[in-house]
Every structure is written in C-alpha cells, then in structure tokens.
Design a protein around this motif. Structure first.
Motif, PDB file in Angstrom:
ATOM      1  N   ASP A  57      19.577  -5.729  76.121  1.00 52.77           N
ATOM      2  CA  ASP A  57      20.126  -5.897  74.770  1.00 52.77           C
ATOM      3  C   ASP A  57      19.199  -6.835  74.011  1.00 52.77           C
ATOM      4  O   ASP A  57      19.039  -7.992  74.384  1.00 52.77           O
ATOM      5  N   SER A  61      22.840 -11.169  68.518  1.00 53.36           N
ATOM      6  CA  SER A  61      24.272 -11.398  68.460  1.00 53.36           C
ATOM      7  C   SER A  61      24.711 -12.310  69.598  1.00 53.36           C
ATOM      8  O   SER A  61      24.086 -12.354  70.658  1.00 53.36           O
ATOM      9  N   ASP A  62      25.798 -13.025  69.372  1.00 54.78           N
ATOM     10  CA  ASP A  62      26.372 -13.850  70.436  1.00 54.78           C
ATOM     11  C   ASP A  62      27.013 -12.979  71.507  1.00 54.78           C
ATOM     12  O   ASP A  62      27.118 -13.373  72.659  1.00 54.78           O
ATOM     13  N   ILE A  63      27.455 -11.787  71.105  1.00 56.50           N
ATOM     14  CA  ILE A  63      28.072 -10.865  72.046  1.00 56.50           C
ATOM     15  C   ILE A  63      27.009  -9.866  72.489  1.00 56.50           C
ATOM     16  O   ILE A  63      26.503  -9.079  71.697  1.00 56.50           O
ATOM     17  N   LYS A  64      26.653  -9.911  73.744  1.00 58.12           N
ATOM     18  CA  LYS A  64      25.633  -9.016  74.294  1.00 58.12           C
ATOM     19  C   LYS A  64      26.297  -7.899  75.083  1.00 58.12           C
ATOM     20  O   LYS A  64      27.330  -8.108  75.728  1.00 58.12           O
ATOM     21  N   ILE A  65      25.697  -6.726  75.030  1.00 60.86           N
ATOM     22  CA  ILE A  65      26.163  -5.622  75.854  1.00 60.86           C
ATOM     23  C   ILE A  65      25.474  -5.782  77.207  1.00 60.86           C
ATOM     24  O   ILE A  65      24.253  -5.858  77.289  1.00 60.86           O
ATOM     25  N   ARG A  66      26.261  -5.840  78.247  1.00 67.25           N
ATOM     26  CA  ARG A  66      25.741  -6.149  79.571  1.00 67.25           C
ATOM     27  C   ARG A  66      24.882  -5.030  80.136  1.00 67.25           C
ATOM     28  O   ARG A  66      25.090  -3.851  79.860  1.00 67.25           O
ATOM     29  N   THR A 130      34.818  -0.746  75.526  1.00 60.59           N
ATOM     30  CA  THR A 130      34.644  -1.659  74.402  1.00 60.59           C
ATOM     31  C   THR A 130      33.842  -0.963  73.317  1.00 60.59           C
ATOM     32  O   THR A 130      33.067  -0.055  73.592  1.00 60.59           O
ATOM     33  N   ASN A 132      31.367  -2.103  69.960  1.00 60.01           N
ATOM     34  CA  ASN A 132      30.707  -3.186  69.222  1.00 60.01           C
ATOM     35  C   ASN A 132      29.893  -2.609  68.077  1.00 60.01           C
ATOM     36  O   ASN A 132      29.303  -1.531  68.208  1.00 60.01           O
ATOM     37  N   ILE A 134      26.541  -3.306  66.114  1.00 60.82           N
ATOM     38  CA  ILE A 134      25.321  -4.090  66.264  1.00 60.82           C
ATOM     39  C   ILE A 134      24.323  -3.689  65.185  1.00 60.82           C
ATOM     40  O   ILE A 134      24.298  -2.547  64.730  1.00 60.82           O
TER      41      ILE A 134
END
Length: 183
Positions: A57, A61-66, A130, A132, A134
């Motif tokens: 990724d 963003s603070d939220i990363k896709i694993r 989930t 998101n 991006i």
C-alpha cells in the motif's frame, strides 16, 4: 491519438495470435512524461484462480490496506471483470502465463481502462470485508516506490519454515562472486 490509445487498440490484435513472445509493451514513456495520478496499491494476481491480492500500500493514509488482503472490487468493478478486461492485453499460450503478465502491468492497465483520481476498494482480510476510499498518487512516485520495494531487486534470499525447511529464492543470478558466497 496518444501512444496509450494506440496501444489500447493494437495490443488486443497481437494478443489474438496467442503467442507470448509477440506483443507491444505498454508505453510507459507517456506516463513518465505526463505523470498522471494512478492506482496506489501494488497487487498480485493469483494465477490459479485469478484472485487479486494487495502486496503493498503506497498511500499516505493513516489506514493502510494490509498485505495479502483480497481485493473483491475497485470502484464497483469486480476483480474477475477487471482481470478479464486486462487479459485482452496479455498474449500467451497458457492462462498462467497470461495472468502473470497482469502482475507486471496492473497499474498501467487500470490507468488505461479505468482512469480515476480516487478508488473505492472493497477487500477482505481475515474473513472481514471492508471498503476504503483511497486517493491516487502520481505515476512517478508509484514507480519509485514500486522499484524500491520490488522483490526482483533482491537477487536471492532464503528463509526457514518451521525450523525444518529452508526455502531459497533466486530472482536473478547476478554478481557471481556474491552468489557463490551466498550459496
């Protein structure tokens, strides 16, 4: 028309030949020059079932896709449809070989076929689904990050599995002296 548009119309004709050695290469020079916004994830197609997995990724963003999250859709387009569209640009005798070509050019194909500034990614990880939103990133930045994280930059490596099995990976046989010491 642009080189990318020309490629979009001509490459499917070479794909019809069914030969993995007859192809045009995606005109990356145009993207280098224009530096458009592109997909900010590195992905890999599972050549067994055409599933699509995140390998890196590159978003800020603070939220990363694993890593290893399974992408089910991008902007509402299912992964099977995406892969099916991209296969029109990948020649070869066997499905495995054609799917492996998508791994090399996924970002390019997605830019050519479904250009966007933002992406709604629907994915699953650990049986949890989930979604998101991006932002795309500049192409040059994506290329730089991809090259610095590309496993092919590591010529060889090894790992142990369960303290019983050693797995040696050879991505290239460069620098014979270092390879000899490694072996």
């Amino acid at each position: 028309i642009s080189r990318t548009e020309l490629y979009k119309h001509i490459q499917p004709l070479t794909t019809l030949l069914g030969d993995g050695h007859t192809q045009l290469y995606f005109p990356k020079e145009e993207l280098i020059k224009d530096n458009p916004l592109v997909f900010p994830l590195s992905v890999e197609v599972d050549t067994n079932d055409s599933s699509l997995y995140v390998t890196q990724d590159y978003t800020f963003s603070d939220i990363k896709i694993r890593k290893n999250a399974k992408i089910t859709s991008i902007n509402g387009v299912g992964y099977k449809t995406l892969i099916g569209e991209m296969l029109n640009y990948c020649g070869g005798e066997r499905p495995f070989f054609r799917l492996s070509k998508i791994n090399r050019d996924f970002t390019h194909f997605l830019y050519m076929l479904f250009p966007c500034d933002t992406f709604i990614i629907k994915y699953s990880y650990d049986n949890e689904t989930t979604e998101n939103l991006i932002d795309a990133i500049p192409y040059l930045q994506c290329e730089f990050l991809t090259q610095n994280n590309n496993i092919a930059n590591i010529p060889y490596s090894f790992e142990t599995v369960d303290n019983q099995i050693m797995v040696m990976t050879f991505n290239s046989f460069s620098n014979a002296d270092q390879l000899s010491v490694f072996c």
